[in-house]
Design a protein around this motif. Structure first.
Motif, mmCIF file in Angstrom:
data_model
loop_
_atom_site.group_PDB
_atom_site.id
_atom_site.type_symbol
_atom_site.label_atom_id
_atom_site.label_comp_id
_atom_site.label_asym_id
_atom_site.label_seq_id
_atom_site.Cartn_x
_atom_site.Cartn_y
_atom_site.Cartn_z
ATOM 1 N N GLN A 95 -49.429 13.783 20.936
ATOM 2 C CA GLN A 95 -47.975 13.932 20.840
ATOM 3 C C GLN A 95 -47.478 15.080 21.720
ATOM 4 O OE1 GLN A 95 -47.469 14.502 16.636
ATOM 5 N NE2 GLN A 95 -47.584 12.310 16.175
ATOM 6 N N ASP B 9 -45.478 16.157 29.261
ATOM 7 C CA ASP B 9 -45.224 15.404 30.493
ATOM 8 C C ASP B 9 -43.729 15.287 30.765
ATOM 9 O OD1 ASP B 9 -47.938 15.106 30.904
ATOM 10 O OD2 ASP B 9 -48.011 13.050 30.104
ATOM 11 N N GLN B 10 -42.944 15.096 29.718
ATOM 12 C CA GLN B 10 -41.487 15.023 29.877
ATOM 13 C C GLN B 10 -40.930 16.370 30.324
ATOM 14 O OE1 GLN B 10 -40.068 13.736 26.046
ATOM 15 N NE2 GLN B 10 -41.066 11.745 26.198
ATOM 16 N N GLU C 231 -47.610 14.155 25.445
ATOM 17 C CA GLU C 231 -46.513 13.273 25.846
ATOM 18 C C GLU C 231 -45.220 14.061 26.047
ATOM 19 O OE1 GLU C 231 -44.027 9.647 23.835
ATOM 20 O OE2 GLU C 231 -46.205 9.656 23.554
#
Length: 142
Positions: A36, A42-43, A39
């Motif tokens: 989590q 990465d954003q 992810e």
């Protein structure tokens, strides 16, 4: 105590050369949390301006700065970036991910700083976010 690593692996202490892990922490829980965070990271990575990373690199290169001063600079950078994070995300989670993303970006741009930036980030996380990490792991375990 367990330490959360960005690759989802557990980190423990060594006793007689063998790793000692907290049996109460489920390895799958740590992997879920790490996935989590990766992810989200990465954003965030796409949104962090090179100037922020370059400024931090300059602070890390300055050998006259104490560990506390560098940690303060990292904390200020994380805090500044966290202000732009959507309000629907937990503030502490955003700060944790931002610290890890900044660490990766600094180390990628200046690999010779890896050890110093990693140590600083671990200190920052332990000082500022330790209780949040404990709560996060506990919430997923139950």
């Amino acid at each position: 105590e367990m330490e959360l690593q960005t690759d989802g692996n557990r980190s423990g202490h060594f006793q007689n050369g063998e790793p000692v892990f907290d049996p109460q922490v489920n390895e799958e829980v740590i992997r879920i949390i790490a996935a989590q965070l990766a992810e989200i990271g990465d954003q965030f990575d796409r949104e962090i301006q090179a100037r922020v990373v370059n400024d931090l690199v300059q602070h890390f290169l300055n050998e006259n700065l104490s560990a506390e001063e560098i940690t303060r600079h990292l904390s200020e950078a994380v805090g500044g970036l966290a202000q732009a994070i959507p309000s629907d995300m937990e503030h502490e989670k955003a700060m944790l991910v931002l610290a890890m993303v900044l660490t990766r970006r600094i180390a990628n741009s200046m690999p010779s700083l890896l050890q110093r930036v990693f140590r600083t980030t671990v200190n920052y996380i332990n000082q500022q976010l330790h209780n949040y990490i404990v709560r996060m792991v506990s919430a997923v375990k139950h």
